[in-house]
Design a protein around this motif. Structure first.
Motif, short mmCIF file in Angstrom:
data_model
loop_
_atom_site.label_atom_id
_atom_site.label_comp_id
_atom_site.label_asym_id
_atom_site.label_seq_id
_atom_site.Cartn_x
_atom_site.Cartn_y
_atom_site.Cartn_z
N ILE A 111 15.08 6.14 0.01
CA ILE A 111 15.73 7.43 0.70
C ILE A 111 14.70 7.25 1.83
CG2 ILE A 111 16.24 10.01 1.19
CD1 ILE A 111 17.19 9.79 -1.42
N ARG A 112 13.59 7.16 1.77
CA ARG A 112 13.23 7.01 3.43
C ARG A 112 13.18 5.56 3.46
NH1 ARG A 112 9.49 10.96 -0.23
NH2 ARG A 112 8.78 8.66 -0.96
N ALA A 113 12.93 4.58 3.16
CA ALA A 113 12.38 3.18 3.57
C ALA A 113 13.82 2.93 4.29
CB ALA A 113 13.54 2.34 2.36
N ASN A 114 13.56 2.27 4.87
CA ASN A 114 14.06 1.27 6.76
C ASN A 114 14.24 -0.06 6.25
OD1 ASN A 114 13.90 0.18 9.33
ND2 ASN A 114 14.20 2.18 9.39
N PRO A 115 15.03 -0.57 6.76
CA PRO A 115 15.15 -1.80 6.42
C PRO A 115 14.43 -2.69 6.75
CG PRO A 115 17.85 -1.50 7.27
CD PRO A 115 16.84 -0.57 7.20
N LEU A 116 13.58 -2.12 8.07
CA LEU A 116 12.49 -3.20 8.48
C LEU A 116 11.47 -3.27 8.18
CD1 LEU A 116 12.00 -4.61 11.39
CD2 LEU A 116 11.61 -2.32 12.31
N THR A 117 10.61 -2.04 7.12
CA THR A 117 9.48 -1.56 6.70
C THR A 117 9.91 -2.56 4.65
OG1 THR A 117 11.02 0.60 5.39
CG2 THR A 117 9.32 0.24 7.29
N LEU A 118 11.05 -2.69 4.52
CA LEU A 118 11.66 -3.61 3.22
C LEU A 118 10.96 -4.82 3.68
CD1 LEU A 118 14.73 -1.86 1.70
CD2 LEU A 118 12.06 -1.51 1.09
N LEU A 119 11.10 -5.54 4.95
CA LEU A 119 11.24 -6.92 4.69
C LEU A 119 9.88 -7.63 5.15
CD1 LEU A 119 12.37 -7.72 9.21
CD2 LEU A 119 13.79 -8.56 6.07
N ASP A 120 9.88 -8.89 4.67
CA ASP A 120 8.28 -9.33 4.03
C ASP A 120 7.03 -9.40 5.08
OD1 ASP A 120 6.46 -11.43 3.18
OD2 ASP A 120 7.80 -13.25 3.07
N ASP A 121 6.08 -8.91 4.88
CA ASP A 121 5.53 -9.01 6.27
C ASP A 121 5.07 -10.66 6.45
OD1 ASP A 121 5.13 -6.19 5.56
OD2 ASP A 121 3.10 -6.49 3.89
N ALA A 122 5.47 -11.67 6.14
CA ALA A 122 5.11 -12.99 7.18
C ALA A 122 6.16 -13.65 7.68
CB ALA A 122 5.76 -14.02 5.05
N TYR A 123 7.17 -12.44 7.98
CA TYR A 123 7.87 -12.55 8.86
C TYR A 123 7.84 -12.67 10.87
CZ TYR A 123 12.06 -12.95 6.21
OH TYR A 123 13.64 -13.74 5.19
N SER A 124 7.55 -13.17 11.51
CA SER A 124 7.28 -13.28 12.98
C SER A 124 7.82 -11.64 13.03
CB SER A 124 7.06 -14.51 13.59
OG SER A 124 8.64 -14.35 13.97
N HIS A 125 7.28 -11.31 14.47
CA HIS A 125 8.12 -10.69 14.91
C HIS A 125 9.67 -10.43 16.04
CE1 HIS A 125 8.49 -7.67 18.07
NE2 HIS A 125 8.71 -7.96 18.91
N GLU A 126 9.43 -11.99 16.78
CA GLU A 126 11.05 -12.83 16.74
C GLU A 126 12.10 -12.51 14.94
OE1 GLU A 126 7.83 -13.88 17.41
OE2 GLU A 126 7.72 -13.34 19.22
N GLU A 127 11.28 -13.60 13.88
CA GLU A 127 12.20 -13.37 13.32
C GLU A 127 13.04 -11.84 12.17
OE1 GLU A 127 10.57 -17.23 10.55
OE2 GLU A 127 9.44 -15.27 10.48
#
Lengths: 274, 581
Positions: B260-276
């Protein structure tokens, strides 16, 4: 309303009559007038019940008694029915107390059934050809018309009751509910109006001579502020009846049982014990 | 005196005038009161009979009319709907008034019927009389409502009282109009009530349907294998996941409160670059999109295929995201690529094999054909004949071996090889094979190579349940290979017990196999050849056949080799001790 534990009923002339009977001592028959029924005596009740046997009636067509209008509700017939009641209850003799047209019924009883009567007390009574004065519309409209309107409208009825009280602030919802109770049904309204229709001066005019010759003690109580019945009635009765005494209460209206119950009970007690 | 009388007369006239004025005022007051009371009493009435009875009673009481009634025409007859008689005890007064036929007809043709009872004594009959009621005047006023086509109000006055019916019937009409209006209103209210009931029923029905639909979708939502998230947005900012199905919780391993508190951005794999990350978020925010993303879950990184759909209007919007775990799909895709590569490799090997085979077959065949031709020539010494025959025999044998290998492998490929277990003495097998080895070494001119054997079990324990023929084939093959590729040192053949398995091995001190080639060596058509190495012949099928046979015997073959030092081939089969029959 009177306590239901004293409530009884008896069938006279095929009509059920409700009455309340309680206490011990000399019997007093209490007869209400028009617009009221047995409840009007409830405030006198505590002062008298330990000294007398009280018989308090709902006249036919009134209170909880039979509402059919196939029997005449004239004063004369009411007097006859009450005499029947006393005989049926094996009460040989009573002190009569009547209010308003009940006073007229008691006068007829005192004259026609004198053997049943110790004494006669009338309060704000009708007599002779004196009838209630018209409070709203003068001259043409008889009191019946006003009563007729009153049966249909709580406000009009309240107006009539209020004018009948000296202490008008005492007209609370409980008291008004007591007055209004029979008007809630079509049969109650019909019987009430029929009672009014049946009233006839002639019944009292024809006993006026005999009334003057009464030998029993008579007490006439007058609420000085009664706007419906003329003071002349009380005065003329007192003048004509040799055995009578007149009590005028300055702080009482037409429904004097509501205004000064203790005083009236005291007058009654003194009068009967005399 | 006459003045005095005159004065009295004038006063009397004045009184009379005042009385009349008073009377007219009284009448107006009464009429107003009647209308007011009738209107008032309508507030709570919801039934036309109650309405009529209440009105008739009021008219009767206030206008002092003992009999008031309302009749309705019912196909053939006038029937009382409500009757009120103030001077009859009978309650209710049904059937009190009986109309003559003439009078009934008049109600159809006339709108007002009015007469003195004295004039028409037979017009009607009143049952149940009272001495107080002497009918004087009859008044009937017809009417109609939405539901009653022909109706009539009847009033009968009392001879004991003054005539209550004035010439002006306006007050009656007024009251009747009010009653009709109310009557119509009641019937409309009844219809409305009926319509309301129907509507309520339909609403209830529809609600039930909707509930069922919702339940259906709820079940679909919860039973879906794909994770479904409903995200709430406010002015392009994701507020959180307001709803998710069971699969979402199961897939991510997060608790509902965490999601409920999550955000799709925060769930993304940390390995993604900023642009990705920006790119993925922009996909997510589109009206509809399909994209692949890796997210962090409690079970680690999970690859997902996400389908999104954005809806809602104004500041408040929603995004529904259906996410599918594609880890299996990706693995499958990888395996397909691998299989494809293998197939390509296999195709290459096959081509190589064919090239190789054509060479391998052609060489001995050339020798056989050539020397056979030579044999047919007349001039030939006995030793020449013997030499040629030897060459022909050797080449034939080589060809036969080659064909045997190909047939064996074909059988394995066609799953025609069956394993038949029986009691095999492995000590005996090792001994036989070692003798063959010595003979083979001798024939190959490699007698300087030592033959070693290792048979640690006594004969009783060394009798096992196995397919002796295939076991011998495998070991022979391995031994032949070892001899083929060994020029010095030794070739060792033996076995050892490992728990419930027996491990056979063939060790040599030959050229060895490079690590890079070790994996390929059990594949079909593979022969490891260095450009420097001597061509030792062979089909390249031998090890593939051995490895397959070992697998069929519930075992596994492996290799340990160091180039230049030698190789050891191992294989295991289950150790099931038995006795020789």
């Amino acid at each position: 309303m009177l306590n239901k534990k004293y409530r009884h009923s008896i069938v006279i002339d095929n009509h059920e009559m409700v009455y309340y009977r309680c206490g011990q001592g000399d019997p007093i028959l209490m007869v209400h007038g028009i617009t009221t029924y047995s409840f009007i005596w409830r405030n006198l009740f505590p002062y008298l019940e330990d000294k007398y046997e009280l018989i308090i009636v709902d006249l036919l067509g009134c209170g909880d008694s039979d509402k059919s209008i196939d029997i005449e509700f004239s004063l004369k017939n009411h007097a006859r029915i009450l005499a029947e009641l006393l005989r049926a209850l094996h009460i040989p003799k009573v002190h009569l107390v009547g209010h308003d047209v009940g006073g007229g019924i008691c006068q007829i009883m005192a004259v026609r059934y004198a053997e049943l009567v110790f004494s006669l007390t009338v309060m704000n009574t009708v007599a002779y050809d004196f009838w209630p004065v018209q409070p709203i519309i003068t001259m043409r409209t008889p009191i019946i018309r006003q009563l007729a309107m009153a049966t249909l409208d709580l406000g009009a009825f309240r107006f009539i009751v209020k004018r009948g009280l000296y202490y008008q602030a005492r007209l609370d919802k409980e008291l008004m509910d007591c007055f209004w109770y029979p008007m809630k049904t079509s049969a109650g309204r019909k019987a009430f109006l029929y009672f009014a229709h049946c009233l006839n001066n002639q019944d009292l005019l024809e006993i006026s001579d005999e009334l003057a010759c009464l030998e029993m003690p008579v007490m006439i109580i007058r609420g000085d502020k009664d706007v419906y019945l003329s003071q002349q009635i009380a005065e003329r009765l007192h003048k004509n009846i040799k055995t009578s005494m007149l009590k005028i209460i300055p702080t009482a209206g037409h429904f004097l049982q509501e205004d000064e119950p203790a005083l009236i009970a005291n007058y009654l007690h003194t009068f009967i014990k005399r | 005196m006459s003045d005095y009388l005159d004065k009295i007369r004038r006063l009397e006239q004045r009184i009379k005038a005042l009385e009349e004025e008073n009377n007219s005022l009284s009448n107006r007051v009464e009429e107003m009161l009647l209308l007011s009371l009738i209107n008032e009493s309508f507030e709570s009435v919801s039934d036309e009979r109650v309405l009529l009875l209440s009105v008739l009673e009021k008219i009767s009481i206030l206008k002092n009319i003992p009999y008031c009634a309302c009749f309705g025409y019912d196909t053939k007859h006038w029937k009382p709907i409500v009757q009120y008689c103030s001077l009859f005890s009978k309650e209710p007064c049904e059937g009190t008034l009986l109309l003559s036929e003439d009078l009934a007809h008049e109600f159809i043709s006339e709108s007002i019927v009015r007469f003195s009872v004295e004039d028409r004594p037979d017009a009607f009959q009143l049952s149940g009389s009272s001495r107080l009621f002497i009918p004087k005047e009859f008044l009937a006023i017809t009417f109609h409502t939405r539901t009653l086509k022909n109706g009539v109000f009847i009033f009968i006055s009392n001879g004991n009282t003054k005539d209550p019916f004035s010439k002006d019937l306006h007050p009656f009409h007024q009251v009747i109009q009010i009653v009709i209006d109310k009557w119509d209103r009641i019937s409309l209210m009844d219809e409305l009530h009926e319509l309301n009931l129907q509507l309520e029923y339909r609403v209830k029905d529809r609600t039930q349907q909707l509930e069922q639909e919702e339940e259906k979708y709820r079940q679909l939502f919860n039973l879906a294998n794909d994770a479904i998230f409903l995200w709430e947005l406010h002015k392009e900012v994701v507020l959180g996941c307001i709803e998710m199905n069971d699969a979402a919780i199961k897939m991510t391993g997060y608790h509902e409160k965490e999601l409920i508190r999550a955000n799709p951005l925060t769930l993304l794999d940390d390995a993604y670059s900023h642009e990705e990350r920006q790119q993925l978020v922009s996909y997510f925010m589109q009206a509809r999109s399909i994209y692949k993303a890796r997210i962090k879950t409690k079970r680690g990184i999970l690859p997902l295929e996400v389908h999104t759909r954005r809806f809602g209007d104004g500041d408040k919007q929603y995004i529904i995201a259906v996410a599918r775990d594609i880890s299996e799909q990706l693995a499958y895709e990888a395996s397909i690529v691998e299989a494809l590569n293998k197939a390509v490799e296999s195709e290459k090997l096959k081509s190589a094999f064919l090239a190789n085979m054509s060479h391998e077959i052609r060489t001995p065949m050339n020798a056989i054909v050539g020397f056979s031709e030579l044999l047919s020539e007349d001039v030939m010494t006995e030793s020449e004949v013997k030499m040629y025959a030897d060459i022909i025999f050797k080449n034939s044998m080589h060809l036969l071996n080659l064909i045997n290998d190909i047939v064996d492998y074909s059988k394995i490929e066609a799953k025609q090889v069956k394993i038949f277990n029986s009691a095999v003495s492995i000590n005996e097998l090792i001994s036989d094979l070692s003798i063959n080895m010595i003979s083979l070494l001798h024939k190959s001119g490699k007698s300087h190579i030592d033959v070693l054997t290792h048979s640690p079990l006594n004969d009783a324990d060394a009798t096992i349940e196995a397919d002796g023929t295939h076991l011998r084939q495998i070991l022979s093959n391995l031994v032949n290979n070892a001899i083929k590729f060994t020029d010095k040192g030794f070739v060792e053949l033996g076995y050892q017990l490992r728990d419930d398995q027996i491990e056979f091995f063939v060790r040599d001190t030959g050229m060895g196999i490079k690590a890079i080639d070790q994996d390929k060596i059990f594949e079909r058509f593979v022969q490891i050849r260095d450009k420097d190495a001597v061509n030792v012949g062979g089909t390249g099928l031998g090890l593939a056949i051995c490895s397959n046979l070992v697998q069929k015997m519930n075992g596994q073959m492996c290799l340990d080799s160091t180039p230049g030092e030698g190789s050891t081939f191992y294989f295991t089969i289950p150790y099931t001790k038995t006795q020789l029959s």
